[in-house]
Design an enzyme around this catalytic site. Sequence first.
Site, PDB file in Angstrom:
ATOM      1  N   ARG A   1      -8.421 -11.893-130.264  1.00  0.00           N
ATOM      2  CA  ARG A   1      -9.158 -10.799-129.610  1.00  0.00           C
ATOM      3  C   ARG A   1     -10.660 -10.964-129.834  1.00  0.00           C
ATOM      4  O   ARG A   1     -11.086 -11.821-130.587  1.00  0.00           O
ATOM      5  CB  ARG A   1      -8.681  -9.457-130.165  1.00  0.00           C
ATOM      6  CG  ARG A   1      -8.639  -9.462-131.686  1.00  0.00           C
ATOM      7  CD  ARG A   1      -8.903  -8.173-132.323  1.00  0.00           C
ATOM      8  NE  ARG A   1     -10.240  -7.689-132.046  1.00  0.00           N
ATOM      9  CZ  ARG A   1     -11.339  -8.132-132.659  1.00  0.00           C
ATOM     10  NH1 ARG A   1     -11.301  -9.087-133.565  1.00  0.00           N
ATOM     11  NH2 ARG A   1     -12.520  -7.639-132.350  1.00  0.00           N
ATOM     12  N   GLY A   2     -11.446 -10.067-129.173  1.00  0.00           N
ATOM     13  CA  GLY A   2     -12.902 -10.168-129.252  1.00  0.00           C
ATOM     14  C   GLY A   2     -13.396 -10.990-128.077  1.00  0.00           C
ATOM     15  O   GLY A   2     -12.835 -12.054-127.786  1.00  0.00           O
ATOM     16  N   ALA A   3     -14.422 -10.492-127.396  1.00  0.00           N
ATOM     17  CA  ALA A   3     -14.798 -11.092-126.112  1.00  0.00           C
ATOM     18  C   ALA A   3     -15.073 -12.604-126.173  1.00  0.00           C
ATOM     19  O   ALA A   3     -14.442 -13.382-125.432  1.00  0.00           O
ATOM     20  CB  ALA A   3     -15.982 -10.336-125.524  1.00  0.00           C
TER      21      ALA A   3
ATOM     22  N   ASN B   1     -17.804  -1.670-124.042  1.00  0.00           N
ATOM     23  CA  ASN B   1     -17.454  -2.115-125.398  1.00  0.00           C
ATOM     24  C   ASN B   1     -16.339  -1.202-125.922  1.00  0.00           C
ATOM     25  O   ASN B   1     -15.972  -0.215-125.277  1.00  0.00           O
ATOM     26  CB  ASN B   1     -18.679  -2.102-126.313  1.00  0.00           C
ATOM     27  CG  ASN B   1     -18.404  -2.817-127.632  1.00  0.00           C
ATOM     28  OD1 ASN B   1     -17.893  -3.941-127.643  1.00  0.00           O
ATOM     29  ND2 ASN B   1     -18.710  -2.188-128.752  1.00  0.00           N
ATOM     30  N   LYS B   2     -15.841  -1.540-127.075  1.00  0.00           N
ATOM     31  CA  LYS B   2     -14.699  -0.830-127.683  1.00  0.00           C
ATOM     32  C   LYS B   2     -14.855   0.683-127.608  1.00  0.00           C
ATOM     33  O   LYS B   2     -15.929   1.211-127.872  1.00  0.00           O
ATOM     34  CB  LYS B   2     -14.592  -1.294-129.145  1.00  0.00           C
ATOM     35  CG  LYS B   2     -13.514  -0.661-129.968  1.00  0.00           C
ATOM     36  CD  LYS B   2     -12.139  -0.755-129.357  1.00  0.00           C
ATOM     37  CE  LYS B   2     -11.723  -2.189-129.060  1.00  0.00           C
ATOM     38  NZ  LYS B   2     -10.471  -2.234-128.247  1.00  0.00           N
TER      39      LYS B   2
ATOM     40  N   ASP C   1     -18.092  -6.237-124.365  1.00  0.00           N
ATOM     41  CA  ASP C   1     -17.042  -6.997-123.662  1.00  0.00           C
ATOM     42  C   ASP C   1     -17.492  -7.395-122.268  1.00  0.00           C
ATOM     43  O   ASP C   1     -16.995  -8.367-121.692  1.00  0.00           O
ATOM     44  CB  ASP C   1     -15.748  -6.207-123.621  1.00  0.00           C
ATOM     45  CG  ASP C   1     -15.084  -6.261-124.985  1.00  0.00           C
ATOM     46  OD1 ASP C   1     -15.505  -5.498-125.873  1.00  0.00           O
ATOM     47  OD2 ASP C   1     -14.212  -7.118-125.172  1.00  0.00           O
TER      48      ASP C   1
ATOM     49  N   ARG D   1      -6.294  -9.812-120.139  1.00  0.00           N
ATOM     50  CA  ARG D   1      -7.072  -8.602-120.476  1.00  0.00           C
ATOM     51  C   ARG D   1      -8.208  -8.523-119.458  1.00  0.00           C
ATOM     52  O   ARG D   1      -8.940  -9.500-119.273  1.00  0.00           O
ATOM     53  CB  ARG D   1      -7.616  -8.655-121.904  1.00  0.00           C
ATOM     54  CG  ARG D   1      -6.506  -8.594-122.963  1.00  0.00           C
ATOM     55  CD  ARG D   1      -7.085  -8.393-124.353  1.00  0.00           C
ATOM     56  NE  ARG D   1      -7.473  -7.015-124.602  1.00  0.00           N
ATOM     57  CZ  ARG D   1      -8.198  -6.642-125.659  1.00  0.00           C
ATOM     58  NH1 ARG D   1      -8.631  -7.539-126.532  1.00  0.00           N
ATOM     59  NH2 ARG D   1      -8.504  -5.371-125.842  1.00  0.00           N
TER      60      ARG D   1
ATOM     61  N   GLN E   1      -9.385  -2.345-135.969  1.00  0.00           N
ATOM     62  CA  GLN E   1     -10.122  -3.606-136.059  1.00  0.00           C
ATOM     63  C   GLN E   1     -11.248  -3.515-137.091  1.00  0.00           C
ATOM     64  O   GLN E   1     -11.595  -4.502-137.737  1.00  0.00           O
ATOM     65  CB  GLN E   1     -10.706  -3.991-134.681  1.00  0.00           C
ATOM     66  CG  GLN E   1      -9.682  -4.451-133.653  1.00  0.00           C
ATOM     67  CD  GLN E   1      -9.187  -3.329-132.771  1.00  0.00           C
ATOM     68  OE1 GLN E   1      -8.953  -2.219-133.249  1.00  0.00           O
ATOM     69  NE2 GLN E   1      -8.985  -3.593-131.489  1.00  0.00           N
TER      70      GLN E   1
HETATM   71  O1  MRU Z   1      -9.959  -4.871-128.184  1.00  0.00           O
HETATM   72  P1  MRU Z   1     -10.800  -5.872-128.931  1.00  0.00           P
HETATM   73  O2  MRU Z   1     -10.548  -5.855-130.394  1.00  0.00           O
HETATM   74  O3  MRU Z   1     -10.713  -7.250-128.325  1.00  0.00           O
HETATM   75  O4  MRU Z   1     -12.276  -5.361-128.701  1.00  0.00           O
HETATM   76  C1  MRU Z   1     -13.359  -6.092-129.198  1.00  0.00           C
HETATM   77  C2  MRU Z   1     -14.651  -5.410-129.015  1.00  0.00           C
HETATM   78  O5  MRU Z   1     -14.742  -4.371-128.406  1.00  0.00           O
HETATM   79  C3  MRU Z   1     -15.882  -6.083-129.519  1.00  0.00           C
HETATM   80  O6  MRU Z   1     -16.846  -5.142-129.846  1.00  0.00           O
HETATM   81  C4  MRU Z   1     -16.377  -6.979-128.388  1.00  0.00           C
HETATM   82  O7  MRU Z   1     -15.433  -7.914-128.003  1.00  0.00           O
HETATM   83  C5  MRU Z   1     -17.706  -7.556-128.586  1.00  0.00           C
HETATM   84  S1  MRU Z   1     -18.054  -8.796-129.790  1.00  0.00           S
HETATM   85  C6  MRU Z   1     -16.714  -9.586-130.166  1.00  0.00           C
END
Ligand code: MRU
Length: 333
Positions: free
Chosen positions: A50-52, A246-247, A236, A91, A195
């Site tokens: 996970r993570g962009a 973002n999250k 993201d 995703r 997370q």
């Molecule tokens: O759902 P996730 O854990 O993949 O979400 C990740 C985030 O929202 C991060 O803040 C984002 O990807 C930016 S930096 C990795």
Amino acid sequence: MGNHVLDDVIGWRDGHIIAIDQTALPHQLSIIRLSTVDELVDAIVRLVVRGAPLLGVAGALGVALAVRQAEREGWDASRLDAEVQRIADARPTAVNLRREVLAVAAVIPDGAAAVEAAARAVHDTAVKVSKRLSERGAALLVQECRTGPLKVHTHCNTGALACLGWGTALGVIRALRDQGALAHVIADETRPLLQGSRLTAWELAQLGIEHYLAADGAGPFLIARGQADAVVVGADRVAANGDVANKIGTYSLALAARRAGIPFVVAAPESTIDAQTPSGASIPLELRADEEVTSFQGVRAAPEGTRALNYAFDITPADLVTAIVTEDRVIRP
Ligand code: MRU
């Protein structure tokens, strides 16, 4: 694996993807092996990977995986194309996933070796970019805040686990610490899978950075009480007008930062900026399973039949963003 750097969050070994299982941390540091498109898509959907920026790398390696599977199982070109699309669609919000899948898929006519080389290049670029971005972001924060060592509020997980290398927002925090410009970090626990509690607190501990964990809903109040000099988050997807996906929970931090008069800075690589998406209104937002909210660690928490609105991401409008820092520039929307 070194103590301070996560070198092998994801990689390519003998025709398979190897990756840290991010659902098992912090209790277990286990490495999984992904050999098929099905396994990869499942890992992406369950937030094992996970993570962009990391999703971008996973997507790139995923194309190489699909090409290997196509050879093994005798897929024709249209089947291979459909499987590659499935990875891109796993995703919808993080633009890096689709971007890198399509970039590496464009090399398929040149053969498997070319695809694997292109995927490895995406991996290597992610590592390099994160350090430049981190240093630029730290310089920006020092300039914006003009005070002593900074108390920094952050959200979700944006370190090596999410990005490789230094990370985005967590990379900025690391660079601040290295300059002696950091007091401590406040990290939100972060839904749906904690997370922040499980991954960010673990990474900060590995790095020896002083930190406190906050319940998700506490962030705006802590900011109002002067507990943060700045908010730094990742993204993201950044739309062309500077709106930021973002999250979930990021938007409320941005509102609180504006009200408190402190900077709200977004740290993201250029590859997260999506010129094709005009504004936040057209960013596809991932809606996840109700059970992630109605249950806790597999045990039902809400009465049976309770429905949830489990958006994985929110949109922060550009006018609440002080600056977006990338490896190349500082954008002031
Ligand atoms: O759902 P996730 O854990 O993949 O979400 C990740 C985030 O929202 C991060 O803040 C984002 O990807 C930016 S930096 C990795």
